[in-house]
Design a protein around this motif. Structure first.
Motif, PDB file in Angstrom:
ATOM      1  N   GLN A  52      47.073  31.794  11.279  1.00  0.00           N
ATOM      2  CA  GLN A  52      46.728  30.341  11.475  1.00  0.00           C
ATOM      3  C   GLN A  52      45.931  30.210  12.574  1.00  0.00           C
ATOM      4  O   GLN A  52      44.886  29.290  12.546  1.00  0.00           O
ATOM      5  N   SER A  53      46.148  30.618  13.659  1.00  0.00           N
ATOM      6  CA  SER A  53      45.256  30.709  14.913  1.00  0.00           C
ATOM      7  C   SER A  53      44.044  31.245  14.839  1.00  0.00           C
ATOM      8  O   SER A  53      43.001  30.988  15.283  1.00  0.00           O
ATOM      9  N   ALA A  54      44.060  32.317  14.341  1.00  0.00           N
ATOM     10  CA  ALA A  54      42.970  33.593  13.951  1.00  0.00           C
ATOM     11  C   ALA A  54      42.189  32.740  13.129  1.00  0.00           C
ATOM     12  O   ALA A  54      40.820  32.674  12.969  1.00  0.00           O
ATOM     13  N   ASP A  55      42.573  32.141  11.818  1.00  0.00           N
ATOM     14  CA  ASP A  55      41.893  31.233  10.961  1.00  0.00           C
ATOM     15  C   ASP A  55      41.234  30.071  11.663  1.00  0.00           C
ATOM     16  O   ASP A  55      40.112  29.842  11.341  1.00  0.00           O
ATOM     17  N   ALA A  56      41.850  29.504  12.460  1.00  0.00           N
ATOM     18  CA  ALA A  56      41.207  28.286  13.195  1.00  0.00           C
ATOM     19  C   ALA A  56      39.949  28.861  14.315  1.00  0.00           C
ATOM     20  O   ALA A  56      39.034  28.034  14.282  1.00  0.00           O
ATOM     21  N   ALA A  57      40.183  29.943  14.761  1.00  0.00           N
ATOM     22  CA  ALA A  57      39.002  30.790  15.470  1.00  0.00           C
ATOM     23  C   ALA A  57      37.887  30.785  14.673  1.00  0.00           C
ATOM     24  O   ALA A  57      36.688  30.777  14.793  1.00  0.00           O
ATOM     25  N   LEU A  58      38.230  31.284  13.645  1.00  0.00           N
ATOM     26  CA  LEU A  58      37.192  31.839  12.425  1.00  0.00           C
ATOM     27  C   LEU A  58      36.253  30.562  11.924  1.00  0.00           C
ATOM     28  O   LEU A  58      35.124  30.527  11.828  1.00  0.00           O
ATOM     29  N   GLN A  59      37.131  29.390  11.904  1.00  0.00           N
ATOM     30  CA  GLN A  59      36.357  28.211  11.456  1.00  0.00           C
ATOM     31  C   GLN A  59      35.631  27.613  12.582  1.00  0.00           C
ATOM     32  O   GLN A  59      34.629  27.035  12.427  1.00  0.00           O
ATOM     33  N   ARG A  60      35.908  27.962  13.933  1.00  0.00           N
ATOM     34  CA  ARG A  60      35.155  27.416  15.092  1.00  0.00           C
ATOM     35  C   ARG A  60      33.844  28.308  15.104  1.00  0.00           C
ATOM     36  O   ARG A  60      33.025  27.622  15.507  1.00  0.00           O
ATOM     37  N   GLU A  77      39.441  21.138  24.552  1.00  0.00           N
ATOM     38  CA  GLU A  77      39.769  20.220  25.192  1.00  0.00           C
ATOM     39  C   GLU A  77      38.808  19.733  26.017  1.00  0.00           C
ATOM     40  O   GLU A  77      38.307  18.555  26.033  1.00  0.00           O
ATOM     41  N   CYS A  78      37.943  20.218  26.837  1.00  0.00           N
ATOM     42  CA  CYS A  78      36.862  20.183  27.891  1.00  0.00           C
ATOM     43  C   CYS A  78      35.511  20.419  27.384  1.00  0.00           C
ATOM     44  O   CYS A  78      34.599  19.586  28.163  1.00  0.00           O
ATOM     45  N   GLY A  79      35.480  21.336  26.505  1.00  0.00           N
ATOM     46  CA  GLY A  79      34.228  21.624  26.009  1.00  0.00           C
ATOM     47  C   GLY A  79      33.518  22.644  27.042  1.00  0.00           C
ATOM     48  O   GLY A  79      32.398  23.225  26.557  1.00  0.00           O
ATOM     49  N   GLU A  80      34.228  23.245  27.937  1.00  0.00           N
ATOM     50  CA  GLU A  80      33.365  24.192  28.788  1.00  0.00           C
ATOM     51  C   GLU A  80      33.452  25.536  28.048  1.00  0.00           C
ATOM     52  O   GLU A  80      34.351  25.753  27.203  1.00  0.00           O
ATOM     53  N   GLU A  81      32.640  26.323  28.537  1.00  0.00           N
ATOM     54  CA  GLU A  81      32.335  27.756  28.021  1.00  0.00           C
ATOM     55  C   GLU A  81      33.645  28.574  28.431  1.00  0.00           C
ATOM     56  O   GLU A  81      34.129  28.269  29.411  1.00  0.00           O
ATOM     57  N   ILE A  82      34.404  29.442  27.387  1.00  0.00           N
ATOM     58  CA  ILE A  82      35.414  30.037  27.784  1.00  0.00           C
ATOM     59  C   ILE A  82      34.749  31.566  28.091  1.00  0.00           C
ATOM     60  O   ILE A  82      33.870  31.908  27.227  1.00  0.00           O
ATOM     61  N   SER A  83      35.324  32.055  29.081  1.00  0.00           N
ATOM     62  CA  SER A  83      34.607  33.435  29.528  1.00  0.00           C
ATOM     63  C   SER A  83      34.635  34.392  28.302  1.00  0.00           C
ATOM     64  O   SER A  83      35.678  34.455  27.739  1.00  0.00           O
ATOM     65  N   ALA A  84      33.779  35.399  28.574  1.00  0.00           N
ATOM     66  CA  ALA A  84      33.734  36.579  27.316  1.00  0.00           C
ATOM     67  C   ALA A  84      35.032  37.429  27.615  1.00  0.00           C
ATOM     68  O   ALA A  84      35.487  37.863  26.426  1.00  0.00           O
ATOM     69  N   ALA A  85      35.469  37.649  28.789  1.00  0.00           N
ATOM     70  CA  ALA A  85      36.810  38.555  28.964  1.00  0.00           C
ATOM     71  C   ALA A  85      37.760  37.985  28.234  1.00  0.00           C
ATOM     72  O   ALA A  85      38.487  38.552  27.677  1.00  0.00           O
ATOM     73  N   ARG A  86      37.936  36.563  28.653  1.00  0.00           N
ATOM     74  CA  ARG A  86      39.185  35.907  28.023  1.00  0.00           C
ATOM     75  C   ARG A  86      38.999  35.951  26.381  1.00  0.00           C
ATOM     76  O   ARG A  86      40.242  36.191  25.902  1.00  0.00           O
ATOM     77  N   LEU A  87      37.917  35.921  25.762  1.00  0.00           N
ATOM     78  CA  LEU A  87      37.678  35.801  24.370  1.00  0.00           C
ATOM     79  C   LEU A  87      37.900  37.155  23.853  1.00  0.00           C
ATOM     80  O   LEU A  87      38.386  37.290  22.898  1.00  0.00           O
ATOM     81  N   ALA A  88      37.573  38.295  24.635  1.00  0.00           N
ATOM     82  CA  ALA A  88      37.713  39.606  24.187  1.00  0.00           C
ATOM     83  C   ALA A  88      39.333  40.144  24.286  1.00  0.00           C
ATOM     84  O   ALA A  88      39.691  40.821  23.303  1.00  0.00           O
ATOM     85  N   ALA A  89      39.835  39.654  25.293  1.00  0.00           N
ATOM     86  CA  ALA A  89      41.331  39.980  25.372  1.00  0.00           C
ATOM     87  C   ALA A  89      42.224  39.057  24.334  1.00  0.00           C
ATOM     88  O   ALA A  89      43.353  39.449  23.821  1.00  0.00           O
ATOM     89  N   LYS A  90      41.909  38.075  23.980  1.00  0.00           N
ATOM     90  CA  LYS A  90      42.708  36.895  23.117  1.00  0.00           C
ATOM     91  C   LYS A  90      41.697  36.151  22.306  1.00  0.00           C
ATOM     92  O   LYS A  90      41.314  35.045  22.551  1.00  0.00           O
ATOM     93  N   PRO A  91      41.008  36.868  21.211  1.00  0.00           N
ATOM     94  CA  PRO A  91      39.896  36.278  20.493  1.00  0.00           C
ATOM     95  C   PRO A  91      40.063  34.789  19.620  1.00  0.00           C
ATOM     96  O   PRO A  91      39.209  34.269  19.407  1.00  0.00           O
ATOM     97  N   ASP A  92      41.542  34.506  19.585  1.00  0.00           N
ATOM     98  CA  ASP A  92      41.897  33.099  18.983  1.00  0.00           C
ATOM     99  C   ASP A  92      41.938  32.195  20.046  1.00  0.00           C
ATOM    100  O   ASP A  92      42.330  30.996  19.488  1.00  0.00           O
ATOM    101  N   VAL A  93      41.817  32.498  21.166  1.00  0.00           N
ATOM    102  CA  VAL A  93      42.054  31.460  22.345  1.00  0.00           C
ATOM    103  C   VAL A  93      41.014  30.187  22.005  1.00  0.00           C
ATOM    104  O   VAL A  93      39.872  30.426  21.829  1.00  0.00           O
ATOM    105  N   ALA A  94      41.843  29.060  22.292  1.00  0.00           N
ATOM    106  CA  ALA A  94      41.040  27.901  22.170  1.00  0.00           C
ATOM    107  C   ALA A  94      40.819  26.856  23.355  1.00  0.00           C
ATOM    108  O   ALA A  94      40.045  26.086  23.330  1.00  0.00           O
ATOM    109  N   LEU A  95      41.478  27.440  24.266  1.00  0.00           N
ATOM    110  CA  LEU A  95      41.282  26.588  25.658  1.00  0.00           C
ATOM    111  C   LEU A  95      40.790  27.546  26.719  1.00  0.00           C
ATOM    112  O   LEU A  95      41.286  28.645  26.736  1.00  0.00           O
TER     113      LEU A  95
END
Length: 82
Positions: free
Chosen positions: A31-39, A50-68
């Motif tokens: 479900q989390s992965a699907d939400a990330a694909l929708q984003r 939540e705040c609209g700030e850019e999430i770091s590439a390192a954080r996204l690479a480590a946890k691709p479905d992260v939303a915060l």
């Protein structure tokens, strides 16, 4: 879509997310992965929901479905612990 990520990184992340959705249907991870694909499809991937700030590439690479972002995740964790 986040400017921190190259096209190659995005393809790799999308493949990982699609694999989770296909290999673990019905799970919280799927479900989390699907939400990330929708984003990704909407162009909102890589930005904190939540705040609209850019999430770091390192954080996204480590946890691709992260939303915060790190800060919003820390606030959420504090609220859950209270």
């Amino acid at each position: 879509m986040s400017d921190n990520l190259s096209a190659q990184q995005l393809l790799r992340i999308r493949s990982k997310l699609e694999a989770v959705v296909n290999e673990q249907p019905g799970t919280r991870q799927a479900q989390s992965a699907d939400a990330a694909l929708q984003r990704m499809r909407s162009g909102e991937y890589g930005y904190c929901i939540e705040c609209g700030e850019e999430i770091s590439a390192a954080r996204l690479a480590a946890k691709p479905d992260v939303a915060l972002c790190v800060d919003c995740q820390a606030l959420k964790d504090e609220e859950e612990d209270a």
